[in-house]
Design an enzyme around this catalytic site. Structure first.
Site, mmCIF file in Angstrom:
data_model
loop_
_atom_site.group_PDB
_atom_site.id
_atom_site.type_symbol
_atom_site.label_atom_id
_atom_site.label_comp_id
_atom_site.label_asym_id
_atom_site.label_seq_id
_atom_site.Cartn_x
_atom_site.Cartn_y
_atom_site.Cartn_z
ATOM 1 N N HIS A 35 14.509 -36.195 -23.816
ATOM 2 C CA HIS A 35 14.868 -37.018 -24.963
ATOM 3 C C HIS A 35 14.726 -36.237 -26.266
ATOM 4 O O HIS A 35 15.513 -36.414 -27.194
ATOM 5 C CB HIS A 35 13.980 -38.266 -25.013
ATOM 6 C CG HIS A 35 14.283 -39.253 -23.936
ATOM 7 N ND1 HIS A 35 14.842 -40.492 -24.181
ATOM 8 C CD2 HIS A 35 14.110 -39.193 -22.588
ATOM 9 C CE1 HIS A 35 14.998 -41.140 -23.032
ATOM 10 N NE2 HIS A 35 14.553 -40.377 -22.062
ATOM 11 N N ASP A 128 14.800 -43.127 -30.928
ATOM 12 C CA ASP A 128 15.238 -43.229 -29.540
ATOM 13 C C ASP A 128 15.393 -44.697 -29.172
ATOM 14 O O ASP A 128 14.542 -45.534 -29.518
ATOM 15 C CB ASP A 128 14.194 -42.564 -28.647
ATOM 16 C CG ASP A 128 14.702 -42.248 -27.253
ATOM 17 O OD1 ASP A 128 15.229 -43.157 -26.590
ATOM 18 O OD2 ASP A 128 14.559 -41.085 -26.825
#
Length: 470
Positions: A35, A128
């Site tokens: 990520h 995110d």
């Protein structure tokens, strides 16, 4: 619990950023390499337009990684488990609650510190999608917020529809088609969809990423339009605001070469000496090498490691196989010595450098989204060996939608015969020329997307321009 994960206490008084001080973006990834890296790459693109960009990583991750984020400033925050990260937490549920509580507090401290210092104050948080609480936190702090989806648009659409209760088993083929997805069966779906009891702490995380989406000022996704046109269109209509494709988030050196010095992700948990692989590849004929890597999270048992080893050996192809040091004892006895004339087994390699090498003709992969995008961006045909999470869906697209590889049939685990079959089909089978043509076509489209005037480039410019005028 869903409400708790989607809400954040007001940890500070609402403040307004100073427009006269310029624009500063804070990037907040979920704390894992898969990520962090794509969000770092997005940050580099934004920074190339003259915007100040910082990235917030947890203290534990910062201690575990070699960090050189190029033009991005690195800020450290807490997940509540600074000494041991996820392992210290003991469970996914405990970790995610700790990340929300400690992350909210320490991100607030970062924002206030920049305001007090008289430097360019933070105006926007790009967070995110796994951290929906960050949207409420940004609002409380008087900041803009952009949610960033690190998985494919197709996988996001599947999770979203399961979240709404519109997609279940057995699948409604007509409904799947209306979303812009290809025909799917159960084996094509993410593991979190097909097994409701599978790692519930992570399953909860995946489905709560949509809970306050309407509050986001922008919705960004690590994909490119030519790759997922129909499902991108469906999501944009469904959510009432465009899902902006800004990918592929591959270092610029391997695509358009417009971002100076961007030839690596910049954050790595591994030592970075790629010379062994490069020197070995330099001696091999063009398109003759099979590259094998299952990423940093997939764990194979000893039996499946043995099947994979025998399958590579039986294929009679040159190969590089990345085997993490902790996994090496699972290899068949004396395997490394037996294959020394054709195979190279390493603990780490520079994957982009290897995939870009002309000697590589095939990538045997777990189908993680980052690895998939890297292969597509570099025109490398694939052998898909998915294991869990989004990987089965990515494998479906690799074989049946994009036509850039074949998917191993391994319902009961990897077999040497199936690995050999797939490698030979991609490297020398009747369909190899079409697979390579498709891979080269998507490579060109990936480059066009991020190059000047491409749709991903336009979306990034629009994001920057909107902040400058908001």
């Amino acid at each position: 619990m869903a409400a708790e994960m989607c809400s954040t206490k007001n940890t500070s008084e609402t403040a307004t950023t100073g427009a006269d001080a310029g624009v500063h973006v804070l990037i907040l990834p979920y704390p894992s390499a898969g990520h962090i890296n794509p969000m770092v790459q997005f940050g580099k693109r934004v920074a190339s337009h003259g915007v100040k960009v910082s990235i917030a990583i947890t203290r534990f991750v910062a201690k575990s990684m070699e960090a050189d984020a190029g033009p991005l400033a690195v800020e450290t925050i807490s997940d509540g488990f600074d000494d041991g990260g996820f392992r210290e937490a003991g469970s996914a549920e405990a970790y995610h609650l700790g990340l929300q509580e400690a992350g909210s507090r320490t991100v607030t401290e970062v924002v206030h510190r920049h305001r007090a210092a008289g430097a360019t104050p933070i105006a926007c948080v790009v967070y995110d999608a796994f951290l929906p609480w960050a949207r409420d936190l940004a609002k409380d702090l008087g900041l803009l917020g952009a949610t960033f989806f690190t998985q494919s648009c197709a996988v996001d659409a599947i999770y979203y529809n399961v979240h709404l209760g519109k997609m279940g088993l057995p699948l409604d083929a007509e409904f799947v088609d209306s979303v812009g997805l290809p025909p799917l069966d159960e084996s094509d779906l993410p593991s979190f969809v097909t097994d409701a009891d599978y790692t519930p702490g992570f399953r909860f995380l995946l489905f709560t990423q949509f809970c306050n989406l309407e509050k986001a000022d922008w919705i960004l996704c690590n994909t490119f339009d030519a790759l997922e046109t129909e499902v991108l269109s469906w999501i944009s209509k469904e959510w009432g605001k465009p899902m902006m494709a800004i990918g592929p988030t591959v270092p610029s050196f391997y695509l358009d070469k417009r971002v100076e010095g961007d030839d690596d992700y910049g954050l790595s948990v591994w030592k970075r000496d790629g010379s062994i692989c490069k020197d070995w590849l330099d001696d091999k004929p063009a398109g003759s090498v099979v590259y094998v890597s299952f990423g940093s999270a997939v764990v194979l048992d000893e039996a499946h490691m043995g099947e994979l080893a025998r399958g590579l050996q039986s294929s009679a192809k040159n190969f590089i196989w990345v085997v993490r040091e902790i996994e090496e004892p699972k290899l068949p006895e004396h395997f490394v010595e037996h294959v020394a004339d054709k195979g190279l087994v390493v603990h780490w390699c520079n994957q982009l450098q290897v995939l870009a090498h002309p000697s590589v003709g095939c990538f045997v992969t777990h189908c993680g989204w980052n690895s998939t995008l890297e292969a597509l961006s570099l025109g490398v045909p694939l052998v898909a060996v998915p294991h869990w999470t989004d990987q089965p869906t990515n494998a479906k697209y690799i074989e049946d939608v994009w036509g850039v590889g074949v998917r191993a049939k391994c319902k009961d685990g990897i077999t040497s015969a199936e690995i050999e079959r797939c490698v030979k089909e991609v490297m020398e089978g009747e369909g190899r020329a079409e697979i390579k043509r498709n891979a080269d076509r998507l490579k060109l489209m990936a480059r066009e997307a991020v190059d000047e005037g491409g749709l991903s480039d336009k979306n990034i410019r629009e994001f920057v321009a909107a902040m400058l005028t908001t």
